[in-house]
Design a protein around this motif. Structure first.
Motif, PDB file in Angstrom:
ATOM      1  N   ALA A  76       0.827  -1.207   0.000  1.00 11.46           N
ATOM      2  CA  ALA A  76       0.000   0.000   0.000  1.00 11.46           C
ATOM      3  C   ALA A  76       0.860   1.255   0.000  1.00 11.46           C
ATOM      4  CB  ALA A  76      -0.938   0.001   1.203  1.00 11.46           C
ATOM      5  N   ALA A  77       1.916   1.248   0.802  1.00 12.44           N
ATOM      6  CA  ALA A  77       2.808   2.413   0.843  1.00 12.44           C
ATOM      7  C   ALA A  77       3.448   2.643  -0.517  1.00 12.44           C
ATOM      8  CB  ALA A  77       3.872   2.221   1.923  1.00 12.44           C
ATOM      9  N   ALA A  78       3.870   1.561  -1.159  1.00 14.74           N
ATOM     10  CA  ALA A  78       4.487   1.687  -2.477  1.00 14.74           C
ATOM     11  C   ALA A  78       3.495   2.227  -3.499  1.00 14.74           C
ATOM     12  CB  ALA A  78       5.031   0.325  -2.925  1.00 14.74           C
ATOM     13  N   GLU A  79       2.259   1.731  -3.451  1.00 16.00           N
ATOM     14  CA  GLU A  79       1.255   2.187  -4.412  1.00 16.00           C
ATOM     15  C   GLU A  79       0.923   3.660  -4.214  1.00 16.00           C
ATOM     16  OE1 GLU A  79      -2.015  -0.477  -3.966  1.00 16.00           O
ATOM     17  OE2 GLU A  79      -1.098  -2.057  -5.197  1.00 16.00           O
TER      18      GLU A  79
ATOM     19  N   ALA B 169       3.007   5.920  -2.881  1.00 20.85           N
ATOM     20  CA  ALA B 169       4.197   6.698  -3.241  1.00 20.85           C
ATOM     21  C   ALA B 169       4.404   6.768  -4.752  1.00 20.85           C
ATOM     22  CB  ALA B 169       5.424   6.091  -2.569  1.00 20.85           C
ATOM     23  N   GLU B 170       4.026   5.698  -5.436  1.00 15.90           N
ATOM     24  CA  GLU B 170       4.260   5.633  -6.876  1.00 15.90           C
ATOM     25  C   GLU B 170       3.094   6.147  -7.706  1.00 15.90           C
ATOM     26  OE1 GLU B 170       5.144   1.518  -7.412  1.00 15.90           O
ATOM     27  OE2 GLU B 170       6.940   1.610  -6.141  1.00 15.90           O
TER      28      GLU B 170
ATOM     29  N   VAL C 154      -4.339  11.066  -4.260  1.00 16.87           N
ATOM     30  CA  VAL C 154      -3.222  10.949  -3.329  1.00 16.87           C
ATOM     31  C   VAL C 154      -2.482  12.287  -3.215  1.00 16.87           C
ATOM     32  CG1 VAL C 154      -1.033   9.773  -2.864  1.00 16.87           C
ATOM     33  CG2 VAL C 154      -2.939   8.513  -3.880  1.00 16.87           C
ATOM     34  N   HIS C 155      -2.038  12.595  -1.991  1.00 15.34           N
ATOM     35  CA  HIS C 155      -1.164  13.745  -1.739  1.00 15.34           C
ATOM     36  C   HIS C 155       0.243  13.213  -1.482  1.00 15.34           C
ATOM     37  CE1 HIS C 155       0.643  17.086   0.552  1.00 15.34           C
ATOM     38  NE2 HIS C 155      -0.252  17.857  -0.046  1.00 15.34           N
TER      39      HIS C 155
END
Length: 233
Positions: free
Chosen positions: A178-181, A183-184, A190-191
């Motif tokens: 989830a963090a990768a998605e 961030a990418e 998303v902010h």
């Protein structure tokens, strides 16, 4: 304390005490909404229900996952929420996992919604409740989301071992899919600060309690003692 960690689909009966965890991002967004002045959050079962509530209550604020959509005022992003004044407003929240998990345990005697930003306050409420058994609902990725499991395990450990360090749990969350998605830019709405905001520990000194009010599941903050205070004996 006997702690169980279950996905939404594994809930076969209403537990006595449930902690519903959604780190990225429903139950990081909810505390931010309260910090921005929201009075309460209504957890909607569907997008249609959220829109119907908005139609009946035009002053309510609607929030959903993903990109902006007609009828919805905001998206499920803590970073985007920081600049919005919600003073005295009611927020209607519908997300893919978090709100679904809370509604799945609505018959429990105590339902808490949690993430890292309210972890210690949640643990403190569990300590004062003194329940023998707590079910942690891991909402993301069909119960496999490591950021949610890590946060749930951290809160469970913190409930019985107050000196537990958050570092390893945060590392797991930071390395989650989830963090990768986020961030990418794989996920929409998303902010750039969303991941960092989701990984702040104990940003807020309140837990969040969800209760049935009529036909609606309503989330409200419950202030807990200062994080620097001694726990009651």
């Amino acid at each position: 304390m006997d702690a169980r960690f279950l996905g939404i689909a594994e809930l076969v009966e209403a537990p006595s005490v449930a902690v519903v965890v959604d780190v990225m991002r429903a139950f990081t967004v909810a505390p931010w909404a309260f910090a921005q002045g929201a009075e309460k959050i209504v957890l909607a079962e569907s997008l249609d229900e959220a829109l119907a509530l908005k139609a009946r209550h035009p002053d309510w604020v609607t929030l959903k996952d993903g990109p902006p959509a007609p009828g919805f005022d905001m998206v499920n992003s803590p970073g985007l929420l920081q600049s919005i004044d919600l003073g005295g407003r009611t927020v209607v929240q519908k997300t893919t996992a978090g709100t679904v998990g809370a509604l799945a345990v609505k018959e429990a005697s105590l339902v808490l919604c949690a993430s890292f930003v309210v972890a210690e306050a949640t643990a403190r409420l569990l300590r004062t409740h003194a329940s023998d058994s707590v079910t942690f609902v891991v909402t993301g990725d069909h119960g496999q989301a490591d950021e949610d499991l890590a946060c749930a395990q951290y809160i469970a450990r913190r409930t019985t071992e107050t000196g537990t360090d958050a570092a390893e749990f945060l590392r797991r969350a930071a390395e989650s899919r989830a963090a990768a998605e986020l961030a990418e830019g794989v996920r929409q709405g998303v902010h750039p600060d969303d991941v960092a905001l989701c990984l702040e520990v104990d940003r807020f000194p309140f837990a969040m309690v969800a209760t049935l009010e009529g036909s609606l599941m309503v989330l409200r903050p419950r202030a807990m003692p200062s994080l620097t205070d001694e726990d009651p004996v």
